[in-house]
Design an enzyme around this catalytic site. Structure first.
Site, PDB file in Angstrom:
ATOM      1  N   GLU A 179      -3.024   6.034   8.069  1.00  0.00           N
ATOM      2  CA  GLU A 179      -3.595   7.027   7.149  1.00  0.00           C
ATOM      3  C   GLU A 179      -4.583   7.987   8.147  1.00  0.00           C
ATOM      4  O   GLU A 179      -5.080   7.398   8.933  1.00  0.00           O
ATOM      5  CB  GLU A 179      -4.325   6.265   6.380  1.00  0.00           C
ATOM      6  CG  GLU A 179      -3.823   5.901   4.974  1.00  0.00           C
ATOM      7  CD  GLU A 179      -4.930   5.171   3.862  1.00  0.00           C
ATOM      8  OE1 GLU A 179      -4.138   4.812   2.909  1.00  0.00           O
ATOM      9  OE2 GLU A 179      -5.891   5.147   4.073  1.00  0.00           O
ATOM     10  N   ARG A 238      -6.126  -8.258  -7.830  1.00  0.00           N
ATOM     11  CA  ARG A 238      -6.518  -9.528  -7.559  1.00  0.00           C
ATOM     12  C   ARG A 238      -8.043  -9.351  -7.995  1.00  0.00           C
ATOM     13  O   ARG A 238      -8.631  -8.340  -8.306  1.00  0.00           O
ATOM     14  CB  ARG A 238      -6.461 -10.114  -6.490  1.00  0.00           C
ATOM     15  CG  ARG A 238      -7.145  -9.341  -5.476  1.00  0.00           C
ATOM     16  CD  ARG A 238      -7.368 -10.006  -3.875  1.00  0.00           C
ATOM     17  NE  ARG A 238      -7.399  -9.064  -2.868  1.00  0.00           N
ATOM     18  CZ  ARG A 238      -8.666  -8.535  -2.600  1.00  0.00           C
ATOM     19  NH1 ARG A 238      -9.667  -8.596  -3.301  1.00  0.00           N
ATOM     20  NH2 ARG A 238      -8.683  -7.485  -1.723  1.00  0.00           N
ATOM     21  N   LYS A 241       0.915  -1.070  -0.010  1.00  0.00           N
ATOM     22  CA  LYS A 241      -0.115   0.095   0.130  1.00  0.00           C
ATOM     23  C   LYS A 241       0.903   1.250  -0.090  1.00  0.00           C
ATOM     24  O   LYS A 241       0.425   2.270  -0.606  1.00  0.00           O
ATOM     25  CB  LYS A 241      -0.866   0.227   1.139  1.00  0.00           C
ATOM     26  CG  LYS A 241      -1.585  -1.234   1.646  1.00  0.00           C
ATOM     27  CD  LYS A 241      -2.645  -1.654   0.542  1.00  0.00           C
ATOM     28  CE  LYS A 241      -3.173  -3.090   0.994  1.00  0.00           C
ATOM     29  NZ  LYS A 241      -3.809  -3.706  -0.119  1.00  0.00           N
ATOM     30  N   HIS A 249     -15.192  -2.186   9.083  1.00  0.00           N
ATOM     31  CA  HIS A 249     -14.302  -2.229   7.799  1.00  0.00           C
ATOM     32  C   HIS A 249     -14.260  -3.094   6.959  1.00  0.00           C
ATOM     33  O   HIS A 249     -13.362  -2.975   6.151  1.00  0.00           O
ATOM     34  CB  HIS A 249     -12.779  -1.598   8.440  1.00  0.00           C
ATOM     35  CG  HIS A 249     -12.900  -0.544   9.565  1.00  0.00           C
ATOM     36  ND1 HIS A 249     -13.474   0.819   9.432  1.00  0.00           N
ATOM     37  CD2 HIS A 249     -12.593  -0.806  10.883  1.00  0.00           C
ATOM     38  CE1 HIS A 249     -13.188   1.315  10.738  1.00  0.00           C
ATOM     39  NE2 HIS A 249     -12.633   0.348  11.441  1.00  0.00           N
TER      40      HIS A 249
END
Lengths: 166, 503, 503, 166
Positions: B200, B292, B116, B235
């Protein structure tokens, strides 16, 4: 036959009278209803309540029922009137809540307390993993950890005794 | 075209890939762990190979075993599905080295986008807006604390190798940091064999919207429009739809363009997804790229008519994309509900176990992508997903009505599932209005549910009472002395005036 | 819009209509005979009413009972499905008289088109080409013989009130006439309560192609293109598809126009189907009009995206058609296989009985319209249809591959079904090439099948041998004297050198 | 354990040896194969024959088997070797074919012959209706109708004796 349903604080007396093949008159709170009930698939019943058709999934654990209708879950206890009277006379076994059991099959990944340790009510005491999710189980009562029945890494069945708080 | 493909996965996604192969006339090779001998993906395959004990780290995640089976069976390609080895660049490299085609992007693309942090760097360089945060994995708790304070709480801890909601934790205050970090790292370790995390800024009340892209090795790219994935619990996406009610044709085109640029920057080949957060002013921020097949790909298949798995296979075989951007049409509306073996009325506790009976919904516009069948025992070792129920309707209203209808038809007994949860969401006023963000389930839906009155308590109690009555009667009959004609022994004790007759 | 609809049917079609109603927010009222208390259409309905003993003539066909339930329940409309009362003008008249809306055409249209002979007259007058034959029902055997000789054998005997292959007999020679007439009349009597028959010239090697139409009471008509229904066994459709490989856009437009003219001539309202025979030179002849929902309507739904049952309901409620002809698009290719409880390896003998296990196919492009579930006992009294498996693919090749895949996934045990038959058809070279007519199954397919070599005899015998071995071992263990440790009693008699060990 | 499979005119000897949980070595015509067999759904078995995966529906009526694989129906008889030898020694009970039984549940709609009547082999003798289709059942052998066990209008089960031809 008479039954007592307990929904939260409320008690309802229900009477079931068989009046034909798979047909019953059910009386709750003084009103009588014709009910046609067929078990169609495992725990699933087709209920005709008058002419209204319901598909109902009745799940039972002891006296505790969870009934699914149209995606809603109805939770209550239901007992035979006489057994209910007996259980009232005998009083409740309040100690039951001190036992922490596994709500599902899984693997013990971490013990968060040791034997003899003091725990608060609602404190996390053990982590059980199933399906790649870790679930922290909490003590229902405050007290001292009297006994731990499992080891880290152990695979447990649903309902297995994990530890006892006193 | 390939003659034989190994599917390095299990459950519904392995079955999904086998279906595509079978329709293309390609033989399929399944792998299975010791608890999966009965699993549907073994029953549906042309060949099946045992690869070890139940824990994925000893079977589905062991690269040597997968490669060994591929060579032994003569499979020319491997489809990794999602999860397990799907985004593991070491696996991609190994496949490249062994001359086996991995159906997915190259190890290079995977490394660029799979990490990421590197992905954020790459797309930021290409001018794509990203969410503020770190671009490097962070190792120590002290550093996490320092950076979090700098960005300002709340922050998200995210597994560098993550996906599927695993290894993800929202940290609201400094006090939560310690335990959240431990859980995130532990989950990341067990899910991805990599416990590094990054941070983040947490954007308040965003929507999660993603763009599906396809790219071939000849440099052609198309996007297949967006998926709305804001309905999440802890989440993790639980309901997805396409189109999103907040996306205008203009925003769709802009997001599609950015997604393709991001893919191109990584020389991406195959099917991939760029995830964006969309804030309340409809600004969008690149979140990450999933290299993916996504769990929710059927939603896109139903509105575009494109079979994404078949496209993946064709692209891997070196073919050119079978369609151009102007041929992509979003028709009608599709919704997916992920059916998990979890108990929505007991804090979504996992419920592995035996499926004692099953009735799958059918009729117009209903697609069920399932990995189970009646009599299958869901193991404790893997993801709790048992099926994806997807519907298509001519518009959102029809799709929602159809989903509600299909969910009501869906019967699973023996294990609890999230089907009742989905029915309740489909009935929720805000969901019907399309008015929600990623916090909707936790902050709006659950509190509203606690207040809602249930309409059929009477029927529930009656059904239970009849069941209890029949159980007691059965025991009474069984307990009667041999030779006694009538089942009265237990019953006569309750005899008194007004007592119902037993017929 | 209606608030409550009664469905005067059972099985898969009742469930289909209930699904449409549920998605439209309309309450459903089911009716059921004494053997159908557990049936899916009762389980899925909002209300259910018992209407009598198992034989349809005492329950589903009794107009007074249906009307009685409609009034008692407050249903504003009745959907008749197909079969039973669906094309009975007496029922339509009764509904009109009672002020209950029948979802279908008026008694007048039904009489005009429902009587095959009057329909032939009507459309012939409008210039539509028809198959040569009688336009009046014929009563005596002598007259049948006289007319047959005049037209020339072979001829078809057809029930005037017919449909669904019932009351239909091909008569090749004079010698067959007596028994064929008896069977046709007897079947017609029990299926439609009307034993009158008429005669048509038998066109050699035709294809059966039909046009689906919709008309509202405001005089608007559209056609939803064609269905190819030539795959028939004993004159009964078993596989249908859309589009037909022999229909060009020009022929499609011409047939669509004729079908609409025929409907308009009868002031037709609702969904209906004009059936045509197409000869080898692609001339088409009007055969008959079905004034109801067809079994095979899902094929059209999948290529056009139109929900025909919902359109029926909207039209019955007085709404205008929701689409114009130029908005009708045929996209991709759809195929339906009718799954019957019949044994294809024993001359298609009916197989009522208990469904002991069931696995429904799923995944992309698959629709299952079923009337059963695991644990349901299929009664002897009604049609043998238990499900319709329908697939969509982007072209015919994909649709056929998908159907084959889906059929292979479909598991029904306890009763034999026609699923294996359908798999064999999907593998047949002529079918794959689209090269067939209405005689294909009997004249080409069955003879070819008798010659075909089966590839897996070894696996079949091995599976049976293992099953037999386990059965014997189980009995041996059960039979052993109490206290004996090892299950050897029965087995030791076969002990000799080289004998396998029992573990 | 040894079995004899009879496919048409051909006989094959099959030996089953259990070598582990749900694993067998099966030898047919001298070749040995490792077979992994699991009953997954009622009569449906998942068979791994080597590494090839087959889903197989095994239906049995006495010694007669009908096995479905990929839509093909394999019909054969299978017997324990010793029982086969016994049955050979005893000869066949040829008279069995003279009994006409109902192949499915249904309703007798018409008797086409009377007791005492002479019938030819393959002659229709009775009509049974199920699921709205009339099925004419034929005599397997020529002879005289000895006994009729049912009446017109009677509902019969699958396998019910209908009439006897001698």
């Amino acid at each position: 036959m008479n039954y007592i349903a307990t929904i939260g604080e409320r008690e309802i007396k229900v009477t079931v009278e068989e009046v034909g093949v798979a047909r019953y008159v059910v009386t709750g709170d003084g009103k009588g209803h014709l009910v046609d009930a067929h078990q169609v698939q495992d725990s699933v019943w087709s209920i005709l309540y008058g002419t209204n058709s319901f598909e109902v999934d009745v799940q039972r654990r002891g006296d505790e029922y969870e009934v699914l209708i149209d995606g809603d879950c109805y939770k209550f206890t239901l007992m035979n009137e006489q057994l209910k009277a007996l259980s009232r006379a005998g009083g409740k076994a309040a100690a039951g809540k001190a036992l922490v059991t596994s709500p599902m099959p899984g693997k013990v990944v971490k013990l968060l307390v040791a034997e003899g340790e003091e725990v608060k009510s609602d404190q996390g005491v053990i982590v059980v993993e199933a399906m790649k999710m870790e679930n922290e189980l909490k003590a229902a009562v405050a007290g001292k950890v009297k006994e731990i029945f499992v080891k880290e890494g152990e695979v447990v069945e649903s309902g297995a005794k994990l530890l006892l708080v006193e | 075209m390939f003659r034989k493909i190994l599917i390095a996965n299990r459950g519904e996604i392995a079955v999904r890939v086998e279906r595509a192969c079978r329709e293309m006339g390609i033989r399929t090779v399944a792998v299975y762990s010791e608890v999966d001998r009965h699993a549907l993906h073994v029953r549906c395959a042309d060949e099946a190979h045992l690869i070890g004990p139940p824990p994925a780290t000893e079977s589905y995640l062991v690269i040597d075993k997968i490669i060994g089976v591929a060579k032994q069976s003569g499979a020319e390609a491997i489809h990794p599905g999602y999860g397990f080895l799907a985004e593991n660049p070491l696996f991609a490299e190994r496949c490249e080295k062994e001359g086996i085609k991995l159906i997915g992007p190259s190890a290079h693309s995977m490394r660029t986008m799979g990490s990421k942090t590197l992905a954020r760097k790459t797309v930021q360089a290409a001018g794509v807006p990203v969410v503020p945060g770190t671009v490097e994995p962070i190792a120590t708790e002290e550093e996490v604390l320092r950076i979090s304070k700098k960005i300002g709480f709340p922050v998200m801890l995210k597994a560098t190798a993550g996906g599927g909601g695993k290894g993800l934790r929202l940290v609201k205050t400094e006090g939560d940091l310690h335990s959240s970090l431990r859980m995130a790292k532990s989950e990341a370790k067990s899910a991805f064999s990599d416990d590094s995390v990054y941070i983040e800024k947490y954007i308040e009340n965003p929507r999660h919207v993603e763009i599906q892209i396809l790219g071939d090795r000849h440099g052609n790219y198309v996007h297949l429009c967006e998926r709305e994935c804001s309905i999440q619990r802890r989440h993790q996406k639980v309901i997805e739809e396409s189109p999103s009610v907040i996306i205008t044709p203009g925003i769709r085109a802009a997001m599609g363009k950015v997604a393709i640029e991001a893919a191109r920057a990584a020389r991406y080949e195959g099917a991939g997804t760029c995830e964006f957060l969309v804030d309340q002013d409809r600004n969008f921020f690149f979140l990450e790229m999933n290299t993916r097949l996504q769990v929710e790909h059927p939603v896109t298949e139903m509105v575009t008519g494109v079979d994404i798995v078949k496209e993946q296979i064709r692209i891997a075989a070196g073919e050119r994309l079978s369609l151009r951007q102007e041929e992509v049409k979003q028709t009608g509306h599709a919704i997916e509900c992920r059916v998990y073996a979890e108990d929505p009325d007991n804090n979504f506790m996992p419920c592995p176990g035996l499926i004692t009976s099953l009735r799958t919904p059918g009729g117009p516009g209903v697609r069920d992508d399932s990995g189970v069948f009646e009599g299958f025992e869901i193991p404790i070792y893997y993801d709790p997903i048992i099926s994806k129920l997807v519907v298509w309707g001519k518009d959102r209203e029809e799709a929602v009505a159809r989903m509600k209808r299909a969910l009501n038809e869906y019967v699973v007994t023996g294990v609890k599932t999230t089907i009742p949860f989905h029915i309740r969401v489909m009935n929720n006023r805000h969901f019907l209005e399309g008015n929600f963000d990623t916090n909707f389930i936790d902050r709006v839906f659950f509190p509203e549910e606690r207040e809602r009155e249930l309409p059929h308590f009477e029927v529930a109690v009656i059904a239970a009472a009849v069941q209890l009555y029949l159980g007691e009667r059965k025991r009474a009959i069984a307990a009667r002395p041999v030779g006694t004609g009538e089942p009265v022994s237990m019953w006569k004790y309750s005899g008194r005036p007004g007592m119902p007759k037993i017929l």
